[in-house]
Design an enzyme around this catalytic site. Structure first.
Site, short mmCIF file in Angstrom:
data_model
loop_
_atom_site.label_atom_id
_atom_site.label_comp_id
_atom_site.label_asym_id
_atom_site.label_seq_id
_atom_site.Cartn_x
_atom_site.Cartn_y
_atom_site.Cartn_z
N ASN A 127 0.90 -1.16 0.00
CA ASN A 127 0.00 0.00 0.00
C ASN A 127 0.94 1.20 0.00
O ASN A 127 1.32 1.72 1.04
CB ASN A 127 -0.91 -0.02 1.22
N LYS A 129 1.13 -3.15 -6.16
CA LYS A 129 -0.25 -3.54 -5.85
C LYS A 129 -1.13 -2.53 -6.57
O LYS A 129 -1.10 -1.34 -6.23
CB LYS A 129 -0.47 -3.48 -4.34
N GLU A 186 -8.03 -3.14 -3.29
CA GLU A 186 -8.27 -2.49 -2.00
C GLU A 186 -8.00 -0.98 -2.05
O GLU A 186 -7.33 -0.42 -1.19
CB GLU A 186 -7.42 -3.15 -0.92
N ARG A 228 1.42 -7.70 -8.44
CA ARG A 228 0.66 -8.61 -7.57
C ARG A 228 -0.70 -8.97 -8.16
O ARG A 228 -1.37 -8.14 -8.80
CB ARG A 228 0.47 -7.98 -6.19
N ARG A 230 -15.28 -13.89 -4.37
CA ARG A 230 -13.97 -13.24 -4.35
C ARG A 230 -12.85 -14.22 -4.73
O ARG A 230 -11.85 -13.82 -5.32
CB ARG A 230 -13.73 -12.64 -2.96
N LYS A 277 -0.56 -14.79 -4.23
CA LYS A 277 -0.62 -15.33 -2.87
C LYS A 277 -0.86 -16.83 -2.94
O LYS A 277 -1.44 -17.33 -3.90
CB LYS A 277 -1.73 -14.66 -2.07
N ASP A 294 -6.87 -14.94 1.08
CA ASP A 294 -5.94 -14.01 1.71
C ASP A 294 -5.22 -14.62 2.91
O ASP A 294 -5.57 -14.29 4.05
CB ASP A 294 -6.72 -12.74 2.14
N GLU A 296 3.73 -15.74 -3.29
CA GLU A 296 3.79 -14.80 -2.16
C GLU A 296 3.28 -15.51 -0.92
O GLU A 296 2.10 -15.87 -0.84
CB GLU A 296 2.96 -13.54 -2.44
N GLU A 353 -0.57 -12.57 10.28
CA GLU A 353 -1.80 -11.78 10.34
C GLU A 353 -2.99 -12.63 10.77
O GLU A 353 -3.81 -12.20 11.58
CB GLU A 353 -2.06 -11.16 8.97
N HIS A 366 -11.73 -16.91 6.93
CA HIS A 366 -12.13 -15.51 7.03
C HIS A 366 -13.23 -15.28 8.05
O HIS A 366 -14.25 -14.65 7.78
CB HIS A 366 -12.58 -15.00 5.64
N TRP A 400 -15.74 -8.57 2.94
CA TRP A 400 -14.88 -8.35 4.11
C TRP A 400 -15.53 -8.94 5.36
O TRP A 400 -14.96 -8.91 6.43
CB TRP A 400 -14.61 -6.85 4.33
#
Ligand code: BDP
Length: 723
Positions: free
Chosen positions: A229, A306, A310, A343, A355, A379, A384, A406, A412, A540, A562
């Site tokens: 970001n 990126k 997002e 990415r 998603r 990824k 995620d 990745e 996280e 998630h 989300w």
């Protein structure tokens, strides 16, 4: 009431601070303490009386210094640098084709098998004197060979008949730091960023050097030092001078510096009205910027991007696709031998589709349209970095494009700063998955090392877990994740247990039983974590924003994808996301042979059941329990396994210094508490749909659902700052 042993504990703490065996973990796996085992040490002493290096370069100087210092310390005596290399036994190092001596010692076969960054270490006896010969094609190979040799000694392996030929299987082995210029770290749980941009370029923190050493010792050869970001400010001249100072520190350790490129930088920094990749002035801006960077940092690695994800700007803002965006940047760095890592972590805010399918849909049609110096960074899984994900369907679906892996080393979604979760088995599981893209044996590892599709540009990235914490990673065992990433980046076919064995011996202890116990803790802990967080393919369902702790009830966020309810889809009938042909059909993105087994609810492996199926609560599983029973069982087993982790740790107490022992003990205590929290919060929540009791023989939740839902964590670490 005060603890009766309080004075004892206080004395212990003070003793720990002042005694020689005080340890804070800052030396990582590069400890090089005197080898305590007399037998092992005296064998090495016989074999290494001196060292001799032929050839000069900053990297060779580094390698020689590393070897001399480490040997003197391991053997507890100065090791002389020889003028006559063949007079006494020792280590002779040099470049093939440049050093006649070294070339004369190495067999033509071995010499032919060594490639860029690779090395051969062999033993030769001449005139009754044994030499250990380290030879490479380039100076980086010498550096990696030195660390290989040292690792063998740190793990007490015999050098008697040594014969090793090693080449990295992946070319670009890169850490991605999600570090902001203000020193906060997105998803960082080990303090602040080690990059002190404010004091750079004048102040060079010792940590930068230690960082470079640690990475070189495990074969990492690149660092993208800024957050994906991205902040365009890093391209301002004064910041580039700061970046140059870091690159100068990295260079003698064979590490190239990369920066993240904010796609809108020509507007943000350059004052242009657009960042459209087709616009000539935009293209020129990037070319000029690349030239400016390379004038300062001649070995600059390139850009990590990126885009259109997002909220980040990207080519789609101008109606262009990812290839058009990536190629513009690739053209800017190509004359300087730079690469672009673009990415694939994209998902649209308007797209109502699953998603898990979106990155594939956006990228696969572009296969073959990217420049040669573009790698697509994917990824490991399609959502995620969840505790467990199936492989990303893009692996095996873009044969004309080099795909980078990745991994996320920072945890996280896996207990953040406190839980002991060895990541190597998870990395291994992904790398060993057979995509069937070109028939049986089309492993993910073969896709990223380029062997399946014949790519020569290859790469792998790990999102770093380090920060200003004295032991670098906050959680001591986070060091094992960093170490394992490097080792797997060098050789994605390595076994995680071997990696763990090395790390434990280099970092904690050589005691056989203790090594076995700690290895078991590391090897089993990923599965344990999956059990108490997201068993059976759940994903998630964590707290919103900070992603700390359980939050299966999360709904009504600005984007449906989300929330947690979007992913688990619990209702009175059952649980799980139907991604088969009757649902989102995400499974169809995988190769036929891969997905056939998963499509059928009865043959789908239990670990992916709720990822791919909406399963009735009373559906019976191969374990003999139905879904609800199995869910309860898995969550409870997860907690029991954490209790066992604590017991295991207690059993190695005598093998670990007091400081690191306490450090881990306290984290394990937190892990146990939080594993119960995950279990009880998730089961009470899912119970409101299954309408079933938690089997009476299992421990019952301490609180009711409203209690778990009411918990908030305003200062949880690692949240993305908004600027
Ligand atoms: C997610 C993180 C977010 C990152 C994003 C990414 O929650 O902070 O920015 O991935 O990879 O896992 O870009």
């Amino acid at each position: 009431m005060k603890h009766p042993l309080r004075y004892f504990f206080l004395a212990l703490t003070i003793l720990t601070w002042f005694s020689g065996w005080s340890e804070n973990g800052s030396r990582l796996w590069l400890r090089f303490d005197k080898i305590a085992d007399e037998q092992v040490r005296s064998a090495y002493e016989e074999q290494i009386k001196q060292i001799f290096f032929e050839g000069e370069s900053p990297i060779i100087t580094t390698a020689r210094a590393e070897l001399t210092t480490a040997l003197s310390s391991l053997l507890d005596r100065p090791v002389s640098v020889a003028t006559n290399p063949t007079e006494r036994s020792g280590i002779i190092a040099g470049l093939l084709d440049q050093s006649d001596l070294v070339t004369s010692y190495v067999s033509p076969d071995d010499a032919a098998n060594v490639h860029a960054d690779g090395f051969v270490i062999t033993h030769v006896v001449r005139h009754k004197i044994q030499q250990i010969v380290l030879a490479a094609k380039d100076d980086k190979g010498i550096l990696y060979g030195v660390f290989h040799l040292l690792r063998m000694m740190q793990t007490h392996q015999s050098l008697e008949k040594i014969h090793v030929v090693e080449n990295p299987k992946i070319q670009h082995r890169i850490l991605n730091h999600w570090d902001n210029l203000d020193r906060t770290v997105e998803r960082g749980y080990a303090g602040f960023s080690i990059w002190n941009w404010h004091e750079l370029p004048d102040f060079i923190d010792d940590r930068y050097i230690e960082y470079a050493r640690a990475n070189a010792s495990i074969g990492i050869n690149g660092a993208a030092v800024t957050n994906v970001n991205a902040n365009a400010l890093v391209f301002r001249s004064d910041y580039l001078t700061k970046a140059k100072a870091l690159a100068d520190v990295f260079r003698p350790y064979g590490i190239r510096l990369y920066l993240t490129a904010r796609f809108s930088a020509p507007i943000d920094l350059g004052g242009l009205p657009t960042a459209d990749p087709i616009d000539a002035s935009v293209r020129q801006w990037w070319k000029d910027k690349a030239d400016e960077i390379y004038a300062l940092i001649p070995d600059f690695g390139g850009f990590l991007v990126k885009a259109n994800s997002e909220g980040q700007p990207g080519p789609q803002d101008y109606g262009r696709n990812h290839a058009e965006g990536a190629n513009m940047l690739a053209d800017a760095v190509a004359p300087h031998d730079g690469i672009v890592m673009w990415r694939a972590f994209v998902y649209s805010s308007e797209e109502p589709d699953d998603r898990a399918k979106q990155a594939y849909d956006e990228f696969v049609p572009l296969d073959g349209q990217f420049r040669e110096n573009v790698l697509i960074q994917v990824k490991n899984g399609p959502i995620d970095f969840q505790p467990r994900e199936p492989i990303h369907p893009m692996f095996g679906s873009m044969p004309k494009t080099p795909l980078m892996m990745e991994f996320q080393i920072t945890k996280e979604y896996l207990g953040q700063g406190t839980h002991l979760v060895g990541l190597a088995p998870m990395f291994e599981e992904i790398l060993n998955t057979d995509t069937h893209a070109k028939g049986k044996g089309s492993y993910v590892a073969k896709i990223i090392d380029g062997s399946l599709d014949g790519h020569t540009v290859t790469g792998i990235a790990g999102v770093s877990n380090i920060g200003t914490a004295p032991n670098w990673t906050g959680n001591l065992f986070g060091q094992a994740d960093w170490f394992a990433f490097g080792r797997l980046a060098w050789n994605p076919y390595l076994k995680s247990e071997i990696i763990f064995d090395d790390w434990i011996k280099m970092t904690i202890t050589h005691g056989d039983q203790a090594v076995a116990t700690i290895n078991h803790m590391l090897s089993s802990s990923h599965e344990t974590c999956v059990r108490y967080m997201t068993p059976l393919g759940l994903h998630h369902i964590m707290g919103p924003g900070h992603h700390y702790g359980p939050g299966p009830w999360v709904k009504n966020m600005s984007r449906a994808d989300w929330t947690s309810v979007y992913y688990h889809k619990a209702d009175e009938n059952g649980l799980g996301f139907d991604r088969t042909a009757t649902g989102s059909n995400a499974l169809s993105q995988y190769h036929e042979a891969f997905h056939a087994q998963l499509e059928d609810i009865n043959s789908c492996p239990p670990e992916f059941l709720l990822w791919f199926h909406h399963v009735p609560w009373n559906h019976s599983l191969s374990t003999g329990r139905d879904l609800w029973g199995e869910l309860c069982h898995q969550y409870h087993q997860g907690v029991e396994e954490v209790e066992q982790l604590r017991e295991d740790w207690k059993s190695v107490r005598d093998y670990v210094d007091a400081e690191r022992y306490r450090h881990v003990e306290m984290h394990l205590q937190i892990q146990e508490k939080e594993s119960r929290w995950w279990r009880d919060a998730c089961l009470t929540y899912f119970q409101s749909f299954s309408m079933r009791e938690i089997p009476y023989h299992l421990e019952q939740p301490e609180h009711d659902l409203p209690y778990y839902e009411s918990l908030t964590f305003p200062y949880a670490p690692g949240i993305r700052p908004r600027w």
